[in-house]
Motif scaffolding. Structure first.
Motif, PDB file in Angstrom:
ATOM      1  N   TYR A   1       0.837  -1.215   0.000  1.00  0.00           N
ATOM      2  CA  TYR A   1       0.000   0.000   0.000  1.00  0.00           C
ATOM      3  C   TYR A   1       0.871   1.264   0.000  1.00  0.00           C
ATOM      4  N   GLY A   2       2.013   1.209   0.700  1.00  0.00           N
ATOM      5  CA  GLY A   2       2.919   2.367   0.721  1.00  0.00           C
ATOM      6  C   GLY A   2       3.470   2.637  -0.667  1.00  0.00           C
ATOM      7  N   LEU A   3       3.958   1.580  -1.315  1.00  0.00           N
ATOM      8  CA  LEU A   3       4.547   1.761  -2.640  1.00  0.00           C
ATOM      9  C   LEU A   3       3.477   2.210  -3.643  1.00  0.00           C
ATOM     10  N   PHE A   4       2.290   1.672  -3.477  1.00  0.00           N
ATOM     11  CA  PHE A   4       1.206   2.028  -4.404  1.00  0.00           C
ATOM     12  C   PHE A   4       0.890   3.525  -4.296  1.00  0.00           C
ATOM     13  N   THR A   5       0.908   4.040  -3.068  1.00  0.00           N
ATOM     14  CA  THR A   5       0.659   5.475  -2.878  1.00  0.00           C
ATOM     15  C   THR A   5       1.773   6.291  -3.529  1.00  0.00           C
ATOM     16  N   VAL A   6       3.020   5.874  -3.287  1.00  0.00           N
ATOM     17  CA  VAL A   6       4.158   6.582  -3.893  1.00  0.00           C
ATOM     18  C   VAL A   6       4.034   6.536  -5.416  1.00  0.00           C
ATOM     19  N   PHE A   7       3.693   5.366  -5.922  1.00  0.00           N
ATOM     20  CA  PHE A   7       3.578   5.177  -7.374  1.00  0.00           C
ATOM     21  C   PHE A   7       2.535   6.135  -7.960  1.00  0.00           C
ATOM     22  N   THR A   8       1.364   6.195  -7.299  1.00  0.00           N
ATOM     23  CA  THR A   8       0.282   7.044  -7.803  1.00  0.00           C
ATOM     24  C   THR A   8       0.732   8.502  -7.856  1.00  0.00           C
ATOM     25  N   LEU A   9       1.335   8.965  -6.756  1.00  0.00           N
ATOM     26  CA  LEU A   9       1.783  10.361  -6.718  1.00  0.00           C
ATOM     27  C   LEU A   9       2.899  10.587  -7.730  1.00  0.00           C
ATOM     28  N   ALA A  10       3.850   9.639  -7.798  1.00  0.00           N
ATOM     29  CA  ALA A  10       5.007   9.807  -8.692  1.00  0.00           C
ATOM     30  C   ALA A  10       4.558   9.895 -10.144  1.00  0.00           C
TER      31      ALA A  10
END
Ligand SMILES: Nc1nc2c(ncn2[C@@H]2O[C@H](COP(=O)(O)OP(=O)(O)OP(=O)(O)O)[C@@H](O)[C@H]2O)c(=O)[nH]1
Length: 543
Positions: A283-292
């Motif tokens: 979930y952390g990486l997914f959030t970073v991915f979405t923002l990035a």
């Protein structure tokens, strides 16, 4: 709930978070009596990630005097465990158990949730559900009539059939393009779409239902592994697609490292069976991915790179789809065919826009290649072919002439005392004279002749189907034409002139031998006093 109405019931249910040791039905019934169950003002109750198990209670009343049958649609396909109990007059009448931690994928209807056939006897029936999951926890509940259920499930089957067909077409199309063009953007894009397809197969439950219904150990980590794969594939695709290696090498290197680190960490958590570490990483990486993805899109857009112009709207489409999908899943948006398909529609729009961008890129590349090829053949000053292009274009004509024993000649032309022109009037004037000479020669060419700048102030003319007599006659006409124009005559004290050498194809010649022979005669013409052609013309030349 009363009568034969059909639809979502989340707002009418009561919910209780199970704290401490697992509770049984009797404990849940006691808690209900004590008023511990609470309502949620949503059609789909949500409890976040890594939540404790949840009990749901719903009172169902059949006011008629005959049994009524419904399909009870519950939860999301990724729920780990689901215990559904029907209680009448305080007595347990029915108990179903399912979830993706229970082998067999029984009652699982991919993309919809879990479905249980419920027969409601006249009067009141209590529904107790205990649900548990490590993933993002949503517990929508609806009761559907047979017709509604059939219509809804058919709709989902068609939608996912079209959706997966579409994704597969994109994957194969891009792999074929990669195999043909060797452009890695297509490979990364195919991997990105493939990883989304894997993620979708996991979160909709299609994978568990069709392929690995017995492998609950695999299913437990599949969603998190798929989320990490999808995020990494998306980031690597963005790096390649937006050419970040050239724009910001440090950012691109950091993204690569982050992706590798996330993949390695997920592999480690799966091996060590660290479920909650895997959940938070995913979930952390997914959030970073979405923002990035959005930040990279804005960055590329502001740099006005042609790819950024497609990338940002593409990413926004999929983010918007994801947002609408989540709001619908949480019951904050009305559930209809558009809102429940928002994620897939967003993804399809993203895929279409990115494919357009890749197609556009291919078109630009092929135009640039054509332009470079064209420029490599052309002399930039005169616009005539250069020596390399002359030899390339002349070769097939040469072979045809040799094979069929046809005549062919070459004229080599050199401007007399050109150095003097340059010295006296400057290089620019010299350039202009070379340009004018090119035009004059073009005006004297027939279709099929090949004219080129041989180098410096020398021009070459290949004349197919032309014997030496006709070639020298043409050369003489050109010589006279140049002389007759009296270029710079007032300044030079005499007009600018040209010398020419002509040669005809002989049996033993090669193309370069033929040009060499013409060059030898040009030298003779220079030595003979310039402003002449060798061999000289024997017959009078028509003007
Ligand atoms: N302006 C201009 N001059 C060029 C170009 N290419 C070659 N030249 C010049 O052409 C001149 C050729 O000089 P030479 O080879 O001595 O020949 P010439 O002065 O014409 O004497 P002859 O050929 O013996 O009559 C040189 O001064 C070159 O610098 C060009 O693209 N533009």
């Amino acid at each position: 709930m009363q009568g034969a109405s059909s639809g979502p019931l989340g707002e009418r249910a009561g919910y209780l978070l199970e704290q401490g040791t697992p509770q049984d039905l009797a404990a849940a019934q006691r808690a209900l009596k004590q008023g511990a169950f609470q309502r949620q003002e949503r059609t789909a109750a949500g409890f976040g990630i890594a939540s404790p198990p949840v009990w749901m209670h719903l009172a169902l009343v059949n006011p008629s005097d005959r049994p009524l049958t419904y399909q009870l649609l519950l939860g999301q396909p990724w729920l780990d465990q689901l215990d559904v109990r029907l209680v009448r007059a305080g007595q347990l009448k029915q108990h179903w158990r399912s979830g993706d931690m229970v082998p067999g994928a029984q009652f699982l209807l991919p993309a919809m949730g879990y479905v249980f056939p419920v027969e409601l006897m006249p009067g009141r029936t209590e529904l107790f559900v205990r649900a548990q999951t490590a993933e993002s926890f949503l517990l929508p509940v609806s009761l559907l009539t047979a017709e509604d259920f059939e219509r809804t499930s058919r709709g989902f089957r068609y939608r996912y059939g079209v959706f997966y067909g579409f994704l597969l077409a994109f994957i194969f199309y891009n792999l074929i393009l990669f195999a043909g063009l060797w452009e890695r953007s297509h490979l990364y894009y195919a991997l990105y779409v493939l990883s989304f397809m894997a993620l979708s197969l996991v979160y909709t439950g299609h994978g568990f239902r069709w392929w690995w219904s017995g492998q609950v150990g695999f299913q437990q980590y599949a969603l998190f592994a798929a989320m990490v794969l999808y995020a990494c594939a998306g980031l690597l695709f963005a790096v390649r697609f937006l050419q970040l290696d050239q724009l910001t090498p440090r950012v691109s290197m950091s993204i690569r490292r982050l992706s590798l680190l996330a993949l390695a960490a997920m592999a480690l958590f799966i091996t060590a069976r660290q479920l909650y570490a895997a959940v938070y990483l995913a979930y952390g990486l997914f959030t970073v991915f979405t923002l990035a993805m959005v930040v990279l899109g804005v960055f590329a857009y502001r740099r006005a790179r042609s790819r950024g112009i497609y990338f940002l709207p593409a990413v926004l489409c999929s983010m918007l789809g994801l947002g609408i999908g989540l709001l619908t899943a949480f019951g904050l948006l009305a559930s209809n065919v558009w809102t429940t398909s928002a994620v897939e529609i967003g993804l399809i729009l993203e895929a279409v826009l990115l494919s357009l961008a890749l197609g556009n890129h291919m078109r630009n590349q092929s135009r640039a290649r054509q332009k470079a090829e064209h420029l490599a053949r052309i002399d930039s000053l005169t616009g005539l072919l250069n020596r390399r292009a002359f030899l390339a274009d002349a070769a097939p004509l040469w072979s045809t002439a040799v094979r069929h024993g046809r005549p062919m000649s070459v004229l080599l032309l050199d401007i007399d005392f050109f150095k003097q022109v340059n010295d006296q009037f400057g290089h620019d004037s010299g350039d202009r004279i070379l340009q004018d000479m090119a035009k004059l020669l073009l005006g004297n060419c027939r279709e099929g002749d090949i004219l080129a700048r041989w180098g410096g102030e020398e021009f070459v003319l290949l004349l197919p189907e032309t014997g030496l007599g006709q070639a020298t006659a043409l050369g003489e006409r050109i010589r006279r034409d140049v002389e007759g124009r009296r270029i710079l005559a007032d300044w030079l004290g005499m007009p600018l002139t040209v010398s020419l050498g002509a040669a005809q194809l002989q049996a033993e010649n090669s193309l370069s031998d033929l040009v060499c022979a013409a060059d030898g005669r040009l030298y003779e013409a220079k030595r003979g006093g310039r402003n002449q052609i060798v061999p000289p013309v024997l017959e009078p030349v028509s003007a």
